[in-house]
Enzyme design. Sequence first.
Site, PDB file in Angstrom:
ATOM      1  N   ASP A  30      -8.678 -77.369  34.917  1.00 14.79           N
ATOM      2  CA  ASP A  30      -8.545 -77.275  36.375  1.00 14.79           C
ATOM      3  C   ASP A  30      -7.864 -78.513  36.948  1.00 14.79           C
ATOM      4  OD1 ASP A  30     -10.660 -79.185  36.338  1.00 14.79           O
ATOM      5  OD2 ASP A  30     -12.113 -77.545  36.209  1.00 14.79           O
ATOM      6  N   ASP A  99       5.968 -75.325  39.358  1.00 13.47           N
ATOM      7  CA  ASP A  99       6.640 -74.190  38.741  1.00 13.47           C
ATOM      8  C   ASP A  99       6.973 -73.179  39.842  1.00 13.47           C
ATOM      9  OD1 ASP A  99       7.375 -72.341  36.588  1.00 13.47           O
ATOM     10  OD2 ASP A  99       6.001 -73.529  35.366  1.00 13.47           O
ATOM     11  N   ASP A 200      11.169 -70.681  36.808  1.00 11.02           N
ATOM     12  CA  ASP A 200      10.897 -69.710  35.758  1.00 11.02           C
ATOM     13  C   ASP A 200      12.006 -68.650  35.671  1.00 11.02           C
ATOM     14  OD1 ASP A 200       8.555 -68.803  33.993  1.00 11.02           O
ATOM     15  OD2 ASP A 200       8.992 -66.969  35.114  1.00 11.02           O
ATOM     16  N   GLU A 257      14.749 -72.596  34.006  1.00 12.41           N
ATOM     17  CA  GLU A 257      14.506 -72.020  32.678  1.00 12.41           C
ATOM     18  C   GLU A 257      15.485 -70.878  32.477  1.00 12.41           C
ATOM     19  OE1 GLU A 257      11.075 -69.847  30.014  1.00 12.41           O
ATOM     20  OE2 GLU A 257      11.501 -69.229  32.051  1.00 12.41           O
ATOM     21  N   HIS A 330       4.848 -74.458  26.539  1.00  7.66           N
ATOM     22  CA  HIS A 330       3.732 -73.514  26.468  1.00  7.66           C
ATOM     23  C   HIS A 330       4.125 -72.151  25.904  1.00  7.66           C
ATOM     24  CE1 HIS A 330       5.919 -72.444  30.031  1.00  7.66           C
ATOM     25  NE2 HIS A 330       5.219 -71.327  30.143  1.00  7.66           N
ATOM     26  N   ASP A 331       5.401 -71.910  25.681  1.00  2.61           N
ATOM     27  CA  ASP A 331       5.863 -70.627  25.128  1.00  2.61           C
ATOM     28  C   ASP A 331       6.292 -70.737  23.671  1.00  2.61           C
ATOM     29  OD1 ASP A 331       5.592 -69.313  27.590  1.00  2.61           O
ATOM     30  OD2 ASP A 331       7.626 -69.874  28.219  1.00  2.61           O
TER      31      ASP A 331
HETATM   32  C1  NOJ Z   1       8.694 -67.903  31.234  1.00  4.85           C
HETATM   33  C2  NOJ Z   1       7.367 -68.589  31.209  1.00  4.85           C
HETATM   34  O1  NOJ Z   1       7.525 -69.860  30.653  1.00  4.85           O
HETATM   35  C3  NOJ Z   1       6.442 -67.712  30.432  1.00  4.85           C
HETATM   36  O2  NOJ Z   1       5.217 -68.342  30.112  1.00  4.85           O
HETATM   37  C4  NOJ Z   1       6.228 -66.454  31.228  1.00  4.85           C
HETATM   38  O3  NOJ Z   1       5.478 -65.539  30.470  1.00  4.85           O
HETATM   39  C5  NOJ Z   1       7.556 -65.783  31.598  1.00  4.85           C
HETATM   40  N1  NOJ Z   1       8.559 -66.701  32.006  1.00  4.85           N
HETATM   41  C6  NOJ Z   1       7.348 -64.817  32.722  1.00  4.85           C
HETATM   42  O4  NOJ Z   1       7.039 -65.510  33.901  1.00  4.85           O
END
Ligand code: NOJ
Length: 558
Positions: A30, A99, A200, A257, A330-331
């Site tokens: 949090d 973000d 994003d 991104e 994180h992806d």
């Molecule tokens: C990219 C983000 O980094 C990812 O975590 C997300 O699932 C997709 N865009 C959709 O927002």
Amino acid sequence: MMEKQWWKESVVYQVYPRSFNDSNGDGIGDIKGITEKLDYLKELGIDVIWLSPVYKSPNDDNGYDISDYKDIMDEFGTMADWEELLAEVHNRDMKLIMDLVVNHSSDEHAWFAESRKSKDNPYRDYYIWRPGKDGREPNNWESTFSGSAWQYDEATDEYFLHIFSKKQPDLNWENETLRHEVYDMMNWWLDKGIDGFRMDVINFISKEEGLPDAPNPEGKKYAGGGQFYINGPKIHDYLQEMHQEVMAKHDILTVGEMPGASVEDAKLYTDPNRKELNMVFTFEHMDLDSGPGGKWNFKPLRLRDLKENITKWQTGLHGIGWNSLYLNNHDQPRMVSRFGDDTRYRVESAKMLGTFLHMLQGTPYVYQGEEIGMTNIRFDSIDDYRDIEILNMYKEKVVEGNEPHDKVMESIHVKGRDNARTPMQWDATENAGFTTGTPWIQVNPNYTEINAEQAVQDENSIYHYYRQLIQLRKKNPTIVYGDYTLLDEENEKVYSYLRTYHDQKLLVVTNFSAEELNYEVPAEITEGELLIGNYIDVEGKLEKTIALRPYESRVYIG
Ligand code: NOJ
């Protein structure tokens, strides 16, 4: 001459709030938890924090499905907590970027609740609705999270487009009112004092007129579609409009991104004369270990492919735009597990990868836990995974398809996004000190050895090495602004390059293998002093031959 900018000289640290630090024992990270750890980040030396989404969200995709852009998710705290965080970040002379997720919202956003009510609702056109075609979806596009990119909605007998999950309907950027709602919202956050945005999948917002079917030679049920919405026809118009309405009024960091953006696209997106963005996140280097079947179809990385790709971006954007530098987020899987050796040479290879990245031209991004060498996770049961991409893919391939459980689990172990989402490992106490409750996703059992407390105490840790890398960038304009030349292109094991700025040279030598190798220093540099190295017992002067140990990296300045 390249213009100097604070965001070119900064190092960014990404916080994935759900997994960072839980202050109230509910098992979920949090905002107060982040505030508690600001001194740790300040000590590391970072300049900017990128906060993954903290907005109101039903959490179908961990906050990347936003139901209110101007409010904070209950599990993460309150707006007052967020304001305190921002003030404490600024008190420590750091910056905060948020973000921005505006390719889609949550289906629980008030706009979508209105939009789905009727075809003549004023919000109808905020989203992308189409009637079905020949008894099926309006086109054959596939969702990034498996299945069709369209969801049927009974109320009006039409389908809405969702490139991600069906709880993430795509916003319709053709609609001018919607666009201005987004710009107003961005300005609202900027007025609160934030320092920029990570945007994003921002190159997905313009869709090809007519939403045509994707070519489908294999006759699959659904077939991609990216060529009709990635870098689409109006993307530059939208970004320039956004720049005029938002960015032009503030000195901020913007990073888009951008899956599917080439270096040629990135020149357009990041050339300051075009007034769009500061930098983009390319995916090209993240795809080098994928086969023709995409991310789950992995193959070993060839170092020469990495050299070719990084060099293309380094030289392509030099003097035109600006690079962002990252090896995980994180992806993506943990970088030390993916590109290094996360067992025997974990410390050496994590430092080597950090050196490789931080000495390049561009703005480096550190993902939480990278600085202590956190590794991938292997859960045996699919039930222990939480990520919607993993769960949907498993369902499609194993439950509904014929693929063997073991093979699919292996691909999840190697490429799944939850590798990066296990809780931050703070210390050796239960649950790695992340929570006093039950964590929303299990902690990696290696926390007893790999944790921040240990790393801060050990002066030879990855953490302290990262501190040095970050300090070097602050002291040395060659690291920030120097140009880049690839050396020894054919070498399959060692990645080396030169940075040059005025009459200063920097030689970066990184052994990407577990072998001991002799590296012959190329003629481009003859004299130098060691600036940093990841083994402690190295002589100061540059010699003609460098005997490299496993994953050894050295930087010489001359
Ligand atoms: C990219 C983000 O980094 C990812 O975590 C997300 O699932 C997709 N865009 C959709 O927002």
